[in-house]
Each structure stands twice: as structure tokens, then as C-alpha cells.
Design a protein around this motif. Structure first.
Motif, PDB file in Angstrom:
ATOM      1  N   ILE A   6      60.000  21.202  43.662  1.00 24.88           N
ATOM      2  CA  ILE A   6      58.771  21.975  43.121  1.00 24.88           C
ATOM      3  C   ILE A   6      57.851  22.510  44.073  1.00 24.88           C
ATOM      4  O   ILE A   6      57.364  22.934  43.924  1.00 24.88           O
ATOM      5  CB  ILE A   6      57.778  19.996  43.672  1.00 24.88           C
ATOM      6  CG1 ILE A   6      56.924  19.770  42.792  1.00 24.88           C
ATOM      7  CG2 ILE A   6      58.382  19.615  44.592  1.00 24.88           C
ATOM      8  CD1 ILE A   6      56.895  19.569  41.153  1.00 24.88           C
ATOM      9  N   GLU A  40      61.772  16.845  39.057  1.00 28.46           N
ATOM     10  CA  GLU A  40      60.192  16.852  39.418  1.00 28.46           C
ATOM     11  C   GLU A  40      59.486  18.640  39.100  1.00 28.46           C
ATOM     12  O   GLU A  40      60.067  19.442  39.642  1.00 28.46           O
ATOM     13  CB  GLU A  40      59.964  16.196  40.705  1.00 28.46           C
ATOM     14  CG  GLU A  40      58.437  16.418  41.072  1.00 28.46           C
ATOM     15  CD  GLU A  40      58.173  16.049  42.670  1.00 28.46           C
ATOM     16  OE1 GLU A  40      57.489  16.037  42.964  1.00 28.46           O
ATOM     17  OE2 GLU A  40      59.676  16.405  43.347  1.00 28.46           O
ATOM     18  N   GLY A  84      58.676  12.892  40.871  1.00 35.00           N
ATOM     19  CA  GLY A  84      57.041  13.382  40.881  1.00 35.00           C
ATOM     20  C   GLY A  84      56.812  13.356  40.323  1.00 35.00           C
ATOM     21  O   GLY A  84      57.236  13.002  38.728  1.00 35.00           O
ATOM     22  N   HIS A  85      55.142  14.228  39.446  1.00 37.92           N
ATOM     23  CA  HIS A  85      55.435  14.511  38.187  1.00 37.92           C
ATOM     24  C   HIS A  85      56.002  15.642  37.713  1.00 37.92           C
ATOM     25  O   HIS A  85      56.136  16.605  37.746  1.00 37.92           O
ATOM     26  CB  HIS A  85      53.814  14.679  38.467  1.00 37.92           C
ATOM     27  CG  HIS A  85      53.119  14.003  38.864  1.00 37.92           C
ATOM     28  ND1 HIS A  85      52.515  12.963  38.917  1.00 37.92           N
ATOM     29  CD2 HIS A  85      51.971  14.094  40.105  1.00 37.92           C
ATOM     30  CE1 HIS A  85      52.352  11.967  39.242  1.00 37.92           C
ATOM     31  NE2 HIS A  85      51.336  13.270  40.270  1.00 37.92           N
ATOM     32  N   THR A  86      56.572  15.286  36.382  1.00 34.62           N
ATOM     33  CA  THR A  86      58.045  15.739  34.981  1.00 34.62           C
ATOM     34  C   THR A  86      57.054  16.537  34.422  1.00 34.62           C
ATOM     35  O   THR A  86      56.897  15.171  33.228  1.00 34.62           O
ATOM     36  CB  THR A  86      58.949  14.898  35.578  1.00 34.62           C
ATOM     37  OG1 THR A  86      59.154  14.922  37.522  1.00 34.62           O
ATOM     38  CG2 THR A  86      60.083  15.844  35.271  1.00 34.62           C
ATOM     39  N   ASP A 105      55.481   5.880  42.190  1.00 36.19           N
ATOM     40  CA  ASP A 105      53.974   7.156  41.477  1.00 36.19           C
ATOM     41  C   ASP A 105      54.579   7.874  40.897  1.00 36.19           C
ATOM     42  O   ASP A 105      54.056   9.162  40.931  1.00 36.19           O
ATOM     43  CB  ASP A 105      53.716   7.110  43.351  1.00 36.19           C
ATOM     44  CG  ASP A 105      54.495   7.961  43.910  1.00 36.19           C
ATOM     45  OD1 ASP A 105      56.147   8.522  44.019  1.00 36.19           O
ATOM     46  OD2 ASP A 105      53.938   8.578  45.134  1.00 36.19           O
ATOM     47  N   ALA A 106      55.312   8.434  40.320  1.00 33.72           N
ATOM     48  CA  ALA A 106      55.847   9.560  39.661  1.00 33.72           C
ATOM     49  C   ALA A 106      55.674   9.669  38.094  1.00 33.72           C
ATOM     50  O   ALA A 106      55.406   7.669  38.212  1.00 33.72           O
ATOM     51  CB  ALA A 106      57.684   9.834  39.542  1.00 33.72           C
ATOM     52  N   GLU A 149      60.935   7.891  47.650  1.00 32.73           N
ATOM     53  CA  GLU A 149      62.323   8.548  47.040  1.00 32.73           C
ATOM     54  C   GLU A 149      63.908   8.191  47.606  1.00 32.73           C
ATOM     55  O   GLU A 149      64.641   7.806  47.524  1.00 32.73           O
ATOM     56  CB  GLU A 149      61.854  10.297  48.046  1.00 32.73           C
ATOM     57  CG  GLU A 149      60.945  10.773  46.695  1.00 32.73           C
ATOM     58  CD  GLU A 149      60.619  12.421  46.966  1.00 32.73           C
ATOM     59  OE1 GLU A 149      61.160  12.253  47.850  1.00 32.73           O
ATOM     60  OE2 GLU A 149      59.449  12.606  46.240  1.00 32.73           O
TER      61      GLU A 149
END
Length: 415
Positions: A6, A40, A84-86, A105-106, A149
């Protein structure tokens, strides 16, 4: 191992990324190495993916990072962690994996919120678009959700450890389980937590549950029985008394596909009043879910042992795994019942046209008549079940059954 960085251009994908991933997947398939993806990233990189750049990514050649991972019949075990944001390819991997683990929180979605707003003017947060709640409770994409994580990495390690080769059990297979009588109420209408039964039977209570917040009337997971990895499929009486809904059937069918491909023996525990019924269930596509589950069950050619604890009613008895649907050994506790439906429900149907003044007597008579032959002893008398066992003998009998019917099976489960 596939990892999206990321910190480098948002973990987006370029032609070089694709070649690297395809190369490692080729090696993994050739050598039957398990595949782990740490996802991610932001999908296709801009402007690399515009016009001819996109054609370079997926033109006339096969895109291994998509086709190889999608082909679960050919590839090795595939575990995906979402950290994560994916979006884009890394997010799609989460749906392709055998087992998907997600940090709370992903998020995972086809496109990022900024792309969605630009394309269709919808404003939405990452969490609402593809957060962990959505994927663990509504879509069923995610098997395990962790707070951090580090916990996600620990979960990946636990899964890999669970796939270790068969070993001599350190928990005695002959260990008695008298506590099961106090865990499970004798009254069929009283509920209990099936997880307590599972933990009591398995080696040292070692197991990992999949999709605990999706299709909650059924429990799926992997554990160890007599030193060998075993799939677990069980009703959950805490939810609708153990009735099975459409989501539960989709979850179960996917799980059956997974363990059948990985050659993992199956342990089924039934305590169910049948399929959940009603208009809302039909709107969820219950008929399609049953048909899909029937396909998955018919494809099963792995060792299967079924335990009936209190009741097994209706078509759910067949579709969750019994002798006629593939189980090599079916046992039940002494108070168990098997029937098309509960006698009380059948009596209502049979007396629907009886005059009100005669209804009560007719109901009592119908219940008495319908209750005949539902006892597990009547069923055993006709040779329609393999054995009746005491609750305290459950682990002992189940372990011996699996030791017998899995002898000679491939121990290299992870491949």
C-alpha cells in the motif's frame, strides 16, 4: 505469497505486478504450494490501465492472477487476508479464496468510493461499501474477522497449522464425554449452544469456525478428530431451533465444495426441526439454495460420519448428510427422533377440516398416531441407522469411526 504494498502507489496493479503474480502462481500450482494473499490495494493503476495499457494487462493472453485463483479445482489451498481498503483484483481475490480473513476496519469492493462517486454520483464510505460487517453477515464472503492485523496473521497461521498431516492423537480417542448430557437438554424444544458440543468431542477442543455471522442456523468449520483434520457441519439450535435457511445452505454448499476438493473428512451433527419456512425465506431464494446444496452434497466422495442428537425432521435430514446422501456411518442418541415433520405440526394439517368442537380430541389422536415410529429405536429396528450410542460414548465412537473409514486416505491434505 502475494502481498500488495500500500506504500507504493497505493498498492495498485501494473503490468509488471501482474507478471510477478502470474509467475509465483505458476510455481505454486506446479509444486502444490499453498497460496497466501495479503490484500490491501487500489486495483488497476492509473494511467497504466487506460486504453492500450489495459489491453496489455488483459488482452489476448490469460490473466493468471484471475483465472488460476478462480479455478479452485486446479489450484492448491488458497488463503486471503484483507488488511485495509481493497479494490479491484486484490478484492476479487478475497472472494476466490478457500478461506478469507479480514481485519475489522478493512474493506473490499469492486471499485473505490471515489470511482463510484465519479461514475454514478453515489457518495459512500469504505465501511458501508465493503466493510467487515457487510462481508461477514450479509454477503458471506469473509470466513474470519479479526480486530487487528496481528490477529489476522495469527489466524492465517492457525489455519495452516490445522492442515498439518495426520498425527497420533494426544487427546485419547476413548475419552468419555459425560458432560454432553448436561450441555444438551433432553427437551427438544429447549435450545443450547452446539459449539459446546463440538468443543467437547474434538481433540482438545481444537477447531476454527468459518462464517459464524452468516447463515447462523448452520455451523461450519475445521477441527481435529483422532489426530486428523476434519470438517464440521452442524445445526445451531440457538438460532430458530436449528432450522436451516437459504444463507445457511449457501454457506454449507460452499463448505462442502471446499472440503471435498481438499479431501477433508466430514463430521455432521444434526439437531434440526427442518428447513426454515415462510414467505421471507422464499424471497431469499430457498428453492435455489436447496438445489445448489443438493449438487454439492451429491458431489461428495469423502468419508462422512453423521451424529443425530435429538431430532432430524424433514428434507433437512437428507440434505445435511445421512446414509442415503453419502454418510458411511450414521449414529444417534437414544432420545433422537427422525420424521418428515414434528407430530404436532402434522396433526394441525391432518385436522384442518375437523369441526371446532371435535378439534382437541382429533389433535390428540393425530399426535399419538404420528408419534408412532419416530423413535430412533423404531428406526434402528428396521436397520435404517447404524448405531444408537450414549452421549458419554460420543467422542469414542466418532473417533473410532473416522479412524476406520479414513484409513488409507491421503494425509497430505494441504495440497
Amino acid at each position: 505469497m502475494i502481498g500488495d504494498d500500500i506504500t507504493t502507489l497505493g498498492g495498485t496493479q501494473s503490468i509488471v505486478n501482474e507478471r510477478k503474480v502470474d509467475r509465483i502462481l505458476e510455481i505454486a500450482v506446479q509444486n502444490n504450494f499453498p497460496i497466501i494473499s495479503l490484500s490491501e490495494g487500489g486495483g488497476v493503476r492509473l494511467p497504466d490501465g487506460i486504453g492500450v495499457g489495459f489491453a496489455r494487462l488483459c488482452g489476448l493472453h490469460k490473466v493468471g492472477c484471475l483465472s488460476t485463483l478462480a479455478n479452485w479445482r486446479r489450484r492448491p489451498l488458497f488463503i486471503c487476508g484483507v488488511f485495509g481498503h481493497t479494490y479491484g483484483d486484490p478484492a476479487i481475490r478475497s472472494a476466490m479464496a478457500d478461506i478469507t480473513i479480514m481485519v475489522k476496519d478493512a474493506s473490499a469492493a469492486v471499485s473505490a468510493p471515489i470511482v463510484i462517486e465519479a461514475a454514478i454520483s453515489e457518495k459512500i464510505s469504505e465501511e458501508k461499501l465493503g466493510g467487515s460487517f457487510l462481508h461477514e453477515s450479509i454477503t458471506g464472503t469473509v470466513d474470519i474477522v479479526t480486530k487487528t492485523e496481528d490477529e489476522a496473521i495469527d489466524s492465517i497461521r492457525r489455519v495452516i497449522k490445522m492442515f498439518r498431516a495426520t498425527e497420533a492423537p494426544t487427546d485419547p480417542p476413548d475419552r468419555l464425554t459425560p458432560s454432553l448430557e448436561s450441555i444438551v437438554p433432553s427437551n427438544n424444544r429447549k435450545v443450547y449452544d452446539m459449539r459446546k458440543v463440538i468443543v467437547t468431542i474434538l481433540d482438545h477442543g481444537e477447531w476454527i469456525e468459518f462464517k459464524p455471522h452468516y447463515g447462523t442456523g448452520l455451523i461450519t468449520g475445521i477441527g481435529r478428530v483422532a489426530g486428523k483434520i476434519t470438517g464440521i457441519l452442524a445445526n445451531q439450535p440457538l438460532i430458530a431451533g436449528g432450522a436451516v435457511d437459504a444463507k445457511g445452505l449457501w454457506k454449507s454448499a460452499a463448505f462442502l465444495d471446499f472440503i471435498n476438493k481438499r479431501r477433508i473428512p466430514l463430521f455432521v451433527i444434526q439437531d434440526t426441526p427442518g428447513f426454515l419456512i415462510g414467505s421471507e425465506v422464499e424471497k431469499d431464494g430457498m428453492l435455489n439454495a436447496i438445489a445448489n446444496h443438493a449438487r454439492a452434497l451429491d458431489a461428495i466422495d469423502i468419508p462422512m460420519v453423521t451424529l443425530i442428537i435429538r431430532k432430524a425432521y424433514g428434507a433437512a435430514y437428507y440434505f445435511l448428510g445421512m446414509g442415503a446422501s453419502g454418510a458411511q456411518f450414521v449414529v444417534a442418541w437414544p432420545n433422537a427422533e427422525i420424521s418428515f415433520m414434528a407430530p404436532e405440526i402434522g396433526a394441525v394439517v391432518l385436522t384442518k377440516n375437523v369441526d371446532n368442537e371435535k378439534k382437541e380430541d382429533a389433535m390428540k389422536k393425530a399426535i399419538t398416531e404420528l408419534s408412532r415410529g419416530t423413535s430412533i429405536w423404531d428406526i434402528a429396528y428396521e436397520g435404517l441407522i447404524d448405531s444408537i450410542i450414549l452421549p458419554e460414548q460420543t467422542r469414542k465412537i466418532i473417533c473410532h469411526a473416522f479412524q476406520f473409514i479414513t484409513e488409507g486416505c491421503n494425509n497430505d491434505i494441504i495440497h
